[in-house]
Design an enzyme around this catalytic site. Structure first.
Site, PDB file in Angstrom:
ATOM      1  CE  LYS A 119       5.115   5.067  18.312  1.00  0.00           C
ATOM      2  NZ  LYS A 119       3.710   4.611  18.402  1.00  0.00           N
ATOM      3  CD  GLU A 202       5.464  10.417  11.943  1.00  0.00           C
ATOM      4  OE1 GLU A 202       5.275   9.516  11.099  1.00  0.00           O
ATOM      5  OE2 GLU A 202       6.082  10.245  12.994  1.00  0.00           O
ATOM      6  CG  HIS A 237      -0.913  -2.133  11.776  1.00  0.00           C
ATOM      7  ND1 HIS A 237      -0.009  -1.319  11.140  1.00  0.00           N
ATOM      8  CD2 HIS A 237      -2.122  -1.583  11.585  1.00  0.00           C
ATOM      9  CE1 HIS A 237      -0.664  -0.304  10.606  1.00  0.00           C
ATOM     10  NE2 HIS A 237      -1.941  -0.436  10.851  1.00  0.00           N
ATOM     11  NE  ARG A 294       8.673  -6.527  21.096  1.00  0.00           N
ATOM     12  CZ  ARG A 294       8.091  -5.506  20.483  1.00  0.00           C
ATOM     13  NH1 ARG A 294       7.886  -4.366  21.124  1.00  0.00           N
ATOM     14  NH2 ARG A 294       7.734  -5.592  19.223  1.00  0.00           N
TER      15      ARG A 294
END
Ligand code: MV4
Length: 502
Positions: A119, A202, A237, A294
């Site tokens: 990340k 963030e 999620h 993907r």
């Protein structure tokens, strides 16, 4: 046209293995399936031309075994491998091992996977390339530095794991007092989940939408986007419903975020189909989140709206083919929605509920696509993801796609295991869903959708039960059958039409 490969190995199982096999057979490519001992009778094994056993049920001993899969590629003479999603699809070592073995990996170069897998690194790369990222910090060393960084960004902030994904290691921080302890928690979770305790901060985007852009890039540097998918309806999620296009995106915005996605793909040297995940703030700003290197579960909604077979495109690109489309030829038409049909138990906190499927009836008719990986009689193994199938509907507009989904869900019958079907059916007529008022907290804001209170099937059962009770009483009182065409008879007809055995 001659097929780009003679023979292709599918390093996956379930519906996505079946999906890839279908593309291969349309292209005239012979298919090789691999299966674990739990999947001896699986659908993908039946559909492929050849199938090879690769070990015991746990995926660590079968579908994740690079050596066994490449051994099958060698024995079968497969020239290429499609990894599907999950399992080895984003495994850099697998992509490299394929390259070393002289087998074509149908996906991006390992270098692109590596650049997007971390990340902190991908944030840096994107911001250098001019792609908007959420204001944030470098990796955090200690609480003191974290507090200073948070002060600069402005609360609320979000702690994230650099190796992360799926929300693991994430913590919302609303003030400096709680930062030190939350930092410790996030680092601990990152270490235990990913073996890497690197975390960063963030700005916390409140009530965001999850919007992702599909890209296709070839080996000669051409790259196009195929618009966006909205995937805001998720629980813990896990995405449950996806659609294309997003109800909030107009043509100008689509062009803008499409360019962002193409820039992101080019910056990491991307080749193949990929997805750039973004957050859209409530005020309409877009930020790069991560790139999924993907084919994704929800790719069919894009295929339905753009009329492009993404799996065939991936295969052609992997064989060195040039993209046959320029951006201006990519035009959306209508609207598509996907519901993930999952074996899960709503009364047990949506725990996976695998078991034997006693009977299965797939929906059909106008605008319906059913991508399944199971059949009546199949025992869903406990070892893998419990998604049974994906139901996708297309309509001229969003309302038609939703009405078709409701109708198709009514036609779909899965007997023997608990599923998410009733949940999806409730969503399809929910006012907030129909208004397109979506964000990642949608299900928390509408908890009634997660309970069985308004299950239309239960309502049918109630009607039937009432009809039976009434009919029995009626018979006892009159000692004769009711007249033809009476309301009792029509209730029976209704019950029969909605029922199982037809
Ligand atoms: C965020 C966020 C708010 N602000 N980042 C969760 C998993 C990962 N892919 C990104 N995630 C989020 N990142 C900032 N700066 C909210 C989420 C988030 C989320 C994102 C997409 C889909 C569902 C989600 C559910 C909760 C939180």
């Amino acid at each position: 046209m001659a097929p780009p490969f003679q023979k292709l190995l599918i390093a996956n199982r379930g519906e996505i293995a079946v999906r890839v096999i279908r593309a291969c057979h349309e292209m005239g490519i012979r298919t090789v399936a691999v299966y674990s001992e739990a999947d001896r009778d699986a659908l993908h094994v039946r559909y492929a031309h050849e199938a090879y056993s690769i070990g015991p049920p746990p995926s660590s001993e079968s579908y994740l075994r690079i050596d066994k899969i490449l051994d099958v590629a060698k024995r079968s003479g497969a020239e290429a491998v499609h990894p599907g999603y999950g399992f080895l699809s984003e495994n850099e070592a697998f992509a490299r091992a394929c390259r070393d073995a002289g087998v074509v990996f149908i996906g991006p170069p390992p270098e692109a996977m590596a650049a997007m897998g971390d990340k902190v690194r991908s944030r840096e790369l994107m911001s250098k390339a001019g792609v908007a990222v959420v204001p944030g910090s470098p990796p955090l060393k200690d609480a003191k530095q974290a507090i200073a960084a948070a002060e600069k960004i402005g609360y609320p902030v979000l702690l994230k794991a650099s190796a992360g994904g799926g929300g693991k290691g994430m913590r919302v921080v609303r003030g400096s007092a709680e930062l030190p302890s939350l930092l410790q928690q996030a680092q601990g979770e990152a270490r235990s989940s990913f073996g890497d305790e690197t975390v960063f901060l963030e700005k916390y985007v409140e009530r965001p939408r999850h919007i992702e852009v599909q890209v296709l890039a070839d080996a000669e540097g051409r790259c196009i986007h195929l618009g966006e998918r909205e995937c805001s309806i998720q629980r813990r999620h896990q995405k449950l419903i996806e659609e294309a296009p997003s109800p909030v995106i107009d043509d100008a915005t689509r062009a803008k975020i499409g360019e962002m996605a193409v820039k992101a793909a080019k910056a990491c040297g991307y080749v193949s189909a990929g997805t750039v995940e973004m957050l859209r703030s409530a005020s309409g700003s877009f930020y790069f989140m991560e790139m999924n290197t993907r084919l994704q579960v929800e790719h069919p909604v894009t295929e339905m709206v753009y009329g492009i077979d993404l799996v065939k495109a991936m295969i052609a690109i992997a064989a060195g083919g040039a993209l046959p489309w320029t951006q201006d030829a990519i035009v959306p038409r209508g609207h598509a929605i996907e519901c993930r049909i999952i074996a899960e138990d709503p009364s047990r906190n949506f725990m996976p509920a695998p078991g034997t499927i006693r009977a299965l009836r797939a929906p059909a008719g106008p605008g319906v696509r059913y991508d399944g990986g199971v059949y009546g009689g199949f025992t869903v193994p406990v070892h893998y993801d419990p998604m049974l199938a994906k139901l996708i509907t297309w309509g001229a507009d969003r309302d038609e796609a939703a009405a078709r989904m409701a109708r198709a869900l009514d036609e779909l019958r899965v007997d023997g295991v608990k599923t998410s079907i009733a949940f999806h059916r409730r969503v399809m007529t929910h006012p907030a869903f129909l208004a397109g008022d979506l964000h990642t907290g949608f299900l928390q804001e509408h908890p009634e959708l997660l309970t069985t209170g308004s299950d239309p099937w239960l309502a049918e059962v109630a009607v039937l039960a009432a009809a039976v009770a009434h009919f029995r009483r009626f018979e006892q009182l009159s000692k004769k059958a009711p007249a033809a065409g009476s309301s009792i008879r029509s209730d029976w007809k209704r019950g029969s039409r909605a029922g199982w055995r037809q």
